[in-house]
Design an enzyme around this catalytic site. Sequence first.
Site, PDB file in Angstrom:
ATOM      1  N   HIS A  19     -29.585  23.234  36.779  1.00  0.00           N
ATOM      2  CA  HIS A  19     -30.824  23.958  36.428  1.00  0.00           C
ATOM      3  C   HIS A  19     -31.771  23.135  35.570  1.00  0.00           C
ATOM      4  CE1 HIS A  19     -28.914  27.390  38.206  1.00  0.00           C
ATOM      5  NE2 HIS A  19     -27.919  27.333  37.337  1.00  0.00           N
TER       6      HIS A  19
ATOM      7  N   GLU B  30     -30.805  39.277  38.085  1.00  0.00           N
ATOM      8  CA  GLU B  30     -31.783  39.084  39.157  1.00  0.00           C
ATOM      9  C   GLU B  30     -31.061  38.895  40.469  1.00  0.00           C
ATOM     10  OE1 GLU B  30     -34.023  35.574  38.267  1.00  0.00           O
ATOM     11  OE2 GLU B  30     -35.186  36.560  36.701  1.00  0.00           O
TER      12      GLU B  30
ATOM     13  N   ARG C 213     -46.137  26.091  26.527  1.00  0.00           N
ATOM     14  CA  ARG C 213     -46.275  24.741  25.955  1.00  0.00           C
ATOM     15  C   ARG C 213     -46.587  23.765  27.081  1.00  0.00           C
ATOM     16  NH1 ARG C 213     -41.729  22.662  28.257  1.00  0.00           N
ATOM     17  NH2 ARG C 213     -40.024  24.113  28.496  1.00  0.00           N
TER      18      ARG C 213
END
Length: 668
Positions: free
Chosen positions: A243, A208, A299
């Site tokens: 992250h 990306e 979830r």
Amino acid sequence: MDRSRMYRRFRTLLIANRGEIACRVIRTARRMGLRTVAVYSEADRGALHVEMADEAVLLGPARARDSYLNVERLLEAARKTDAEAIHPGYGFLSENAEFAQACAAAGIVFVGPTADMMTAMGSKSGSKALMEKAGVPLVPGYHGEAQDDATLAKATDRIGFPVLVKASAGGGGRGMRIVRSAPELAAAITSAKREAKAAFGDDRLLIEKYVDNPRHIEVQIIGDSHGNLLSLFERECTLQRRHQKVIEEAPSPTLNATQRETVCAAARKAAGAVNYIGAGTIEFVSDGKDVFFIEMNTRLQVEHPVTELITGIDLVEWQLRVAFGEPLPLRQDQIRLNGHAIEARVYAENPAKNFMPSVGKIRTWRVPAETNGLRIDAGYRDGDAVSPYYDAMLAKMIAWAPTREAAIARLNRGLEETDVRGVVTNIPFLSALITHPSVAANAIDTGFIERELKTLAAAPPPAGELEFCAAVAAILDGEAKASKAEAQSPWQTFGWMPVGRRERVFSFRQGHGAEQKITLRYGRGPATLAVSERELTFVASTADHGGFDLTLDGVKTPITAIIEGHELYLRTRNGRFELHWVDPFGGETEEQTGEDKIVAPLPGTVVAVLAEAGAKLEKGAAILTLEVMKMEQTLRAPFAGVLKQIKCKVGDIVQEGVELAEVEPIGE
Ligand code: ADP
């Protein structure tokens, strides 16, 4: 697929998880009148979630793969307890399509989406292909099947540096590499593939464009089995470390109303592409202006409470209603955004030591009352053990207020009024983080914590006058309570002791620092405490905040103190302090009651032996270094002594609790 069979009313719910999320699900399930079944591993025998549930089933040994990740044992536990439904929480099996499938095959309602939906959204590449088709904005990138170096290099050329190389099966930030120039690419691909293979058994990558000054924005969505799908506003989770989210808030302070509606519409489109059922999150990365889809989590998220606090919706209740086959209780135009909420993740870890997880017994767990917009979702309590086998998150603290500024202030107050002893926590780090001026100004990106680490994880200040005086007051308070003759103790009655003037000297040490003497003078006239050159008048009185009020030279301040033997824990307006009371009568013998066996605090590898058998050791001298969870930890002499024996060598892999060395105290 016949959805009326998959989603139906049930009475008994098994929660296939542990810690705060298991407790949180149990709380709502009970309120809805359900019978709850907890599952646990051998390491969690006395855990809070086990106590809270109506019934509990032992799954197996501590290792997750023998317990919380063991599908067979979970289904067996459901059979044994007549559980008709399973809530997976987050983590563990919550995004495992095979588990959802196995539940369906066993006739058990899985509280979540179907296995098909999970499979469609589970891979970052697959979901991006889907989103591209649905017209959801993506970061420019490559998410194709071909994985040879030439294809990946060509894709990178097209995208332009910097790029982010990501594991398609990734999670938890693993298998991700930022690449800023062509020569770095090949090595990044090789190492990302290796990490992805090891972590997920799948080495497929995607590439990306790396968004500069990235912010993390995500949208909560929920769908039912009747074709209704709602977005419940967004959360901003830009404060991350490696992250991993640390602080989350809702709504995002970065978006205006138009941008908010754009991102929520994009999220509905994304979830609509798979006719999504259940609670889920669509994650975006943003440059502060536009948002780009990065992945979907099928979830409930750790940070779901901030959404609950701004919408007034109990997401677990809605998950369960959807699992019952009910339609969602509200329409999109009935979902209202009210105020601001912010959450901090409280971990047993040491920010000053590279966030090394801290395991052991929690000797004190005191949190403020859940009033004034404060909510605490905890999975632990006094006396519980934090084990090395699972994630070290102890609790989440969440604050709501009409404005962001007020919510931050409330959260900070909640953190400041929390006392945890026995394990090291990141609470002071969290306070420093949310009170940082750049956070107040929302001038942050996902790299902020890493850049500011030095200030955020700064060592606590040394104890000063206030703390030493508080320590004396705490000891006097303890003595008064112990003698049960409060009326005659100096506590509270300093001013009017009838005869003469008495003196008592106290001595304290902080860490390995020098001793500090404090002289208490009491009797006729006001009591005083002399620290160094200064003498302060002193009064203390019990207060209703759980501690006491200390008045020094006319200034009253609240103190929290916990005394265990000669160890004092103090919380003052300056922070938290641990002091050792050097007993004038007991000498220093208590110093030597420390364990003479040096044991491995966690499973690890011996990477260095730093002292030889027979060597004389100062207190605190390094004996050996263990590598634990990829971080080094040095084990030290608990007191001055002789190193009697070293029972391991470099390269040994040792289990938790194994004895590694023995120190004999000097003078016995
Ligand atoms: P994981 O599933 O491992 O958590 P994600 O794809 O969700 O991985 O990304 C984790 C974090 O990395 C995000 O929260 C975001 O902050 C950052 N990130 C992801 N993609 C990009 C990107 N293209 N540019 C900049 N930052 C990104």
